[in-house]
Scaffold this motif. Structure first.
Motif, PDB file in Angstrom:
ATOM      1  N   UNK A 218       0.708  -1.325   0.157  1.00  0.00           N
ATOM      2  CA  UNK A 218       0.001  -0.125  -0.017  1.00  0.00           C
ATOM      3  C   UNK A 218       0.777   1.328   0.003  1.00  0.00           C
ATOM      4  N   UNK A 219       0.618   2.364  -0.714  1.00  0.00           N
ATOM      5  CA  UNK A 219       1.384   3.464  -0.934  1.00  0.00           C
ATOM      6  C   UNK A 219       0.626   4.563  -0.451  1.00  0.00           C
ATOM      7  N   UNK A 220       0.941   5.663  -0.761  1.00  0.00           N
ATOM      8  CA  UNK A 220       0.356   7.068   0.137  1.00  0.00           C
ATOM      9  C   UNK A 220       0.359   8.117  -0.811  1.00  0.00           C
ATOM     10  N   UNK A 221      -0.657   9.001  -1.171  1.00  0.00           N
ATOM     11  CA  UNK A 221      -0.658  10.156  -1.917  1.00  0.00           C
ATOM     12  C   UNK A 221      -1.677   9.819  -3.082  1.00  0.00           C
ATOM     13  N   UNK A 222      -1.718   8.775  -3.821  1.00  0.00           N
ATOM     14  CA  UNK A 222      -2.233   8.754  -5.204  1.00  0.00           C
ATOM     15  C   UNK A 222      -1.816   9.787  -6.032  1.00  0.00           C
ATOM     16  N   UNK A 223      -0.526   9.560  -6.373  1.00  0.00           N
ATOM     17  CA  UNK A 223      -0.210  10.511  -7.688  1.00  0.00           C
ATOM     18  C   UNK A 223      -0.263   9.780  -8.920  1.00  0.00           C
ATOM     19  N   UNK A 224      -0.479  10.523  -9.976  1.00  0.00           N
ATOM     20  CA  UNK A 224      -1.034  10.034 -11.178  1.00  0.00           C
ATOM     21  C   UNK A 224      -0.236   8.728 -11.606  1.00  0.00           C
ATOM     22  N   UNK A 225       1.124   8.648 -11.402  1.00  0.00           N
ATOM     23  CA  UNK A 225       1.776   7.377 -11.667  1.00  0.00           C
ATOM     24  C   UNK A 225       1.454   6.163 -11.083  1.00  0.00           C
ATOM     25  N   UNK A 226       0.590   6.351  -9.886  1.00  0.00           N
ATOM     26  CA  UNK A 226       0.033   5.287  -9.037  1.00  0.00           C
ATOM     27  C   UNK A 226      -0.924   4.269  -9.628  1.00  0.00           C
ATOM     28  N   UNK A 227      -1.695   5.132 -10.917  1.00  0.00           N
ATOM     29  CA  UNK A 227      -2.635   4.424 -11.643  1.00  0.00           C
ATOM     30  C   UNK A 227      -2.142   3.529 -12.787  1.00  0.00           C
ATOM     31  N   UNK A 228      -0.824   3.813 -13.102  1.00  0.00           N
ATOM     32  CA  UNK A 228      -0.585   3.457 -14.351  1.00  0.00           C
ATOM     33  C   UNK A 228       0.922   2.491 -14.052  1.00  0.00           C
ATOM     34  N   UNK A 229       1.269   2.443 -12.920  1.00  0.00           N
ATOM     35  CA  UNK A 229       2.353   1.703 -12.456  1.00  0.00           C
ATOM     36  C   UNK A 229       1.955   0.392 -12.660  1.00  0.00           C
ATOM     37  N   UNK A 230       2.760  -0.760 -12.808  1.00  0.00           N
ATOM     38  CA  UNK A 230       2.536  -2.021 -12.629  1.00  0.00           C
ATOM     39  C   UNK A 230       3.287  -2.769 -11.382  1.00  0.00           C
ATOM     40  N   UNK A 231       2.327  -3.300 -10.667  1.00  0.00           N
ATOM     41  CA  UNK A 231       0.808  -3.362 -10.559  1.00  0.00           C
ATOM     42  C   UNK A 231       0.309  -1.988 -10.230  1.00  0.00           C
ATOM     43  N   UNK A 232      -0.760  -1.907 -10.602  1.00  0.00           N
ATOM     44  CA  UNK A 232      -1.580  -0.654 -10.128  1.00  0.00           C
ATOM     45  C   UNK A 232      -1.748  -0.433  -8.593  1.00  0.00           C
ATOM     46  N   UNK A 233      -1.188   0.758  -8.131  1.00  0.00           N
ATOM     47  CA  UNK A 233      -1.024   0.764  -6.519  1.00  0.00           C
ATOM     48  C   UNK A 233      -2.328   0.935  -5.916  1.00  0.00           C
ATOM     49  N   UNK A 234      -2.495   0.125  -4.914  1.00  0.00           N
ATOM     50  CA  UNK A 234      -3.306   0.386  -3.798  1.00  0.00           C
ATOM     51  C   UNK A 234      -2.599   1.345  -2.820  1.00  0.00           C
ATOM     52  N   UNK A 235      -3.315   2.620  -2.609  1.00  0.00           N
ATOM     53  CA  UNK A 235      -2.853   3.735  -1.920  1.00  0.00           C
ATOM     54  C   UNK A 235      -3.766   4.700  -1.320  1.00  0.00           C
ATOM     55  N   UNK A 236      -3.411   5.433  -0.363  1.00  0.00           N
ATOM     56  CA  UNK A 236      -4.333   6.396   0.263  1.00  0.00           C
ATOM     57  C   UNK A 236      -4.484   7.664  -0.602  1.00  0.00           C
ATOM     58  N   UNK A 237      -5.457   8.314  -1.061  1.00  0.00           N
ATOM     59  CA  UNK A 237      -5.625   9.131  -1.787  1.00  0.00           C
ATOM     60  C   UNK A 237      -5.764  10.538  -1.213  1.00  0.00           C
TER      61      UNK A 237
END
Length: 333
Positions: free
Chosen positions: A272-291
């Motif tokens: 799990x990441x944090x921030x939900x930057x644009x790259x989080x949605x196109x990285x592989x695998x797409x990141x589960x994150x705090x937005x």
């Protein structure tokens, strides 16, 4: 030849003093007259002399923005929110990048004072007492963005970082994970980032899990920290089953390190990441994150600052905006 204030007054059929009142947004001018003046300004392409105007009004219609790392994908979206609001109210922006350097921050604050900015939006990797004292000493009208001072003296716009980290880690433990690692910013500084570690600790305790120092690594909020952190953690521990990162960049670096070791995400390790930057949605695998609502943080902070510099009342001094946990592909379903 450029149009003068006298030309505008003649075109609008009003006095120079009335044009000046419209330019300075003085309320005594009625709407019909104000429209005539604004139409004349537009028709003639008049631009006021900012230097002369600032000397007279002690206002420059300029806001200083201090950020710690212009290369981060997190800050540009905040700045975009500030800029859109600044444009609405006809304010200019002076952007300063401190490179997370305390001395550079102090120098920029002094420069912004010398440039007579009307106010400052402050985003920083540190809130050292000497920085807070300098802001007070320079008498800079300041709004903190993303972080807040310990005593809530300064107006601020942020999220509840501790609660957001807590929810992210509980999300991992409720999936049955027992060895939850953490990679993030240094915990001994007064920042929003440090509070994410406190949320991590609290969530582990509430999940009846031990806080294991071998499962933690502290550095900057960059991909390199994630890559290095995984290697250091796995030198001490044979394995982990999940990982919470204080930024998406850290998470991406960590996933690359895991991949290089033949460890799969999410099959072997949930991340799990944090921030939900644009790259989080196109990285592989797409990141589960705090937005975080980055754009809104910037726009709310700028609106608040403009009210403060114009001696207008603000609805709230401390804004705590909502966050969301975005489920994607870096955690098992």
């Amino acid at each position: 030849m450029a149009a003068s204030i006298k030309d505008v007054a003649k075109e609008a059929g009003v006095s120079i003093a009335t044009v000046s009142r419209v330019l300075n947004d003085v309320d005594v001018v009625n709407e019909e007259t104000k429209k005539k003046v604004l139409d004349a300004i537009k028709k003639l392409g008049y631009r006021p002399n900012i230097v002369a105007r600032s000397l007279k009004t002690q206002r420059t219609k300029t806001i200083g923005i201090l950020i710690p790392d212009i290369s981060s994908q997190f800050y540009p979206e905040i700045v975009r929110g500030t800029e859109d609001v600044a444009n609405i109210y006809d304010y200019n922006i002076m952007l300063c990048n401190s490179d997370s350097d305390l001395e550079k921050e102090k120098e920029y604050l002094r420069v912004l004072k010398e440039k007579m900015v009307d106010g400052v939006l402050y985003m920083s990797s540190s809130l050292e007492p000497e920085i807070l004292n300098l802001i007070k000493q320079l008498e800079l009208t300041t709004v903190l963005v993303e972080t807040k001072d310990p005593e809530d003296i300064f107006p601020s716009v942020t999220i509840d970082n501790r609660a957001a980290a807590y929810d992210a880690v509980r999300y991992l433990t409720e999936k049955g994970n027992k060895k939850v690692a953490y990679i993030g910013a240094y915990r001994d500084v007064v920042t929003a980032w440090a509070k994410r570690y406190l949320g991590y600790e609290e969530a582990l305790k509430d999940s009846d899990l031990e806080v294991n120092e071998n499962l933690t690594f502290f550095g900057e909020l960059k991909a390199q920290t994630g890559y290095e952190g995984i290697n250091k953690i796995l030198e001490k521990e044979e394995s982990i089953d999940s990982l919470f990162c204080a930024s998406d960049e850290i998470a991406m670096g960590a996933i690359n390190a895991l991949r290089d070791k033949g460890i799969r995400v999410p099959e072997d390790v949930d991340v799990v990441g944090f921030n939900d930057i644009y790259a989080a949605s196109i990285f592989y695998p797409k990141l589960t994150t705090v937005s975080q609502p980055m754009y809104d943080m910037g726009s709310v902070a700028m609106r608040m600052l403009i009210k403060l510099v114009n001696n207008k009342e603000v609805d709230h001094k401390q804004y705590v905006l909502p966050y969301n946990l975005i489920e994607r592909d870096s955690c098992k379903k």
